[in-house]
Scaffold this motif. Structure first.
Motif: not given
Lengths: 290, 290
Positions: A74-77, A200-202, A254-259
């Protein structure tokens, strides 16, 4: 699944698409869950955009059921994208799973404490929180199926009323820095048939990886002082590789990608001569500036 | 044009593709200049990978001639991607052009001083430097056609021997911060028929936009101390919009996109369970770490 309402911030849409663009192509079926780009962000029963989020979770569930897969990427978002797929996987494998919650935050808030659903999703998967979201989880995870990995922020949320008796185990950033043994020992003590990974990438350190909500360039210097040191990219890669060498991983979110840069760049390109509209003045919008 | 050898760093390839992915789609013809991904990086006559760079510049020229366009958008890649298109435009418009060099650096080095061609390209366009590159510019720009905009680093390169008598005008970051008048007055004094814009993203401040070579996360704190404050994204947008409202912009090159996070993320995704290869150990490679 370019869901953004759960984090109440438009850049998650681009974050999801960019993550998908960067990811290696797989052989399995691919589905993009339809996301309402214009939905209301009103608070409904304590949750921002609750009805849009529920609709989207149900769409995800129905797309999963179409394929009945053995494993899901699952790629989030925002983090909420994992509600349907992780609920599906735990049911499919009769609760014989372990869930590694690789995240800086525990995501066990309830609507009474915090309105953004991306901080509720693990509570929902444990059967806690808003009834309608919890109803989307036919077989809730037991607390002993879950290990927090890299948790180092807002740990006090674990002491909220519904969570205080759960005693979920934790591997801190220090615990995983040198090797993966703490996580592998925890798994060995449980011997799950399958492993599910929330990433969560964070959980990554914002000093190394800056496409995170908290690495807002406008407030970066302040946040750098306040946010504890996270895990390095190589630490998390090594840990997940070690886990996958010993166990059958069937879910990876993988989530919370905020580019930040890509979002600002996209906005800029739309406003430049030849490429875009030289009369366009709108800046890139964000809803939550620290 | 995903050229990377001129900056001697592989992430420029991803930088160019990502820039193109983020850009609005245009109606005109699109060409991707073929780039040698495995070329030798040996220094030839003082220039890293000279023969590959020359071949690529000639490919760009031939693709331009196929269409004979009135205007060109160039997405790089390193700054050298502009050699062929800007040479073409100045010839097409009989030298009746002005060239705004929107960049933190002057890009007027010569092989005797510095081996990476991305710092030579404006010298070449002015008829200075390696003979074979200069031969690709049938009608060199005159110094009075050029204005540096946002220049604030390595200004001493302008005093190198071949450049010291050229007296190219400069608008510093302070000159453009409040309004665009200095640039507009300069243009008004020249009344060019057409305007060409070189936009090296490193003119932006690395504290706001971090997909720049100099914003390497590993050395960011040190560079922040050393690198003077650049221009904000909104300043450059406003300036280019103001120029395009008054003049006919026929060339826009955007270069030096160095997406650290996307590059590291792509490498990471290739090494994760389910998505990639859990035995893959290679980290993301960079050639020049400050």
């Amino acid at each position: 699944m370019p869901q953004w309402q759960g984090g109440n911030n438009p850049p998650y849409v681009l974050g999801a698409h960019l993550l998908n663009w960067l990811a290696p192509k797989t052989n399995g079926p691919f589905e993009e869950v339809p996301i309402d780009l214009d939905s209301s962000l009103e608070i409904e029963q304590g949750i921002v955009a609750k009805s849009a989020l529920l609709t989207q979770a149900r769409s995800a569930k129905s797309l999963i059921q179409k394929h009945s897969p053995d494993s899901i990427i699952i790629l989030g978002g925002d983090c909420g994208v994992e509600l349907a797929p992780f609920a599906y996987l735990n049911e499919r494998y009769d609760g014989e799973t372990a869930l590694l919650w690789v995240d800086s935050h525990p995501d066990v808030s309830i609507p009474e404490d915090f309105p953004n659903h991306h901080a509720h999703v693990l509570a929902n998967l444990l059967g806690v929180g808003d009834k309608e979201f919890v109803a989307e989880v036919p077989r809730p995870f037991k607390p002993e199926q879950v290990l927090f990995v890299g948790l180092n922020d807002m740990i006090e949320a674990l002491n909220s009323k519904p969570l205080q008796d759960m005693n979920i185990d934790i591997a801190t950033p220090d615990d995983i820095k040198e090797d993966s043994s703490k996580v592998l020992h925890w798994l060995d003590s449980r011997k799950p048939s399958k492993v599910i990974v929330h990433f969560d990438l964070d959980v990554l350190d914002l000093r190394e990886f800056r496409s995170l909500l908290m690495a807002n360039p406008a407030t970066y210097e302040k946040m750098k002082e306040q946010v504890p040191t996270g895990s390095s990219i190589e630490t998390i890669i090594r840990l997940l590789q070690d886990v996958a060498k010993a166990y059958d991983v069937v879910g990876l979110g993988i989530t919370e990608h905020f580019p930040w840069d890509a979002y600002n760049l996209q906005n800029m390109l739309q406003r430049l001569p030849l490429l875009g509209d030289i009369n366009k003045k709108d800046k890139a919008p964000y809803n939550w500036i620290f």
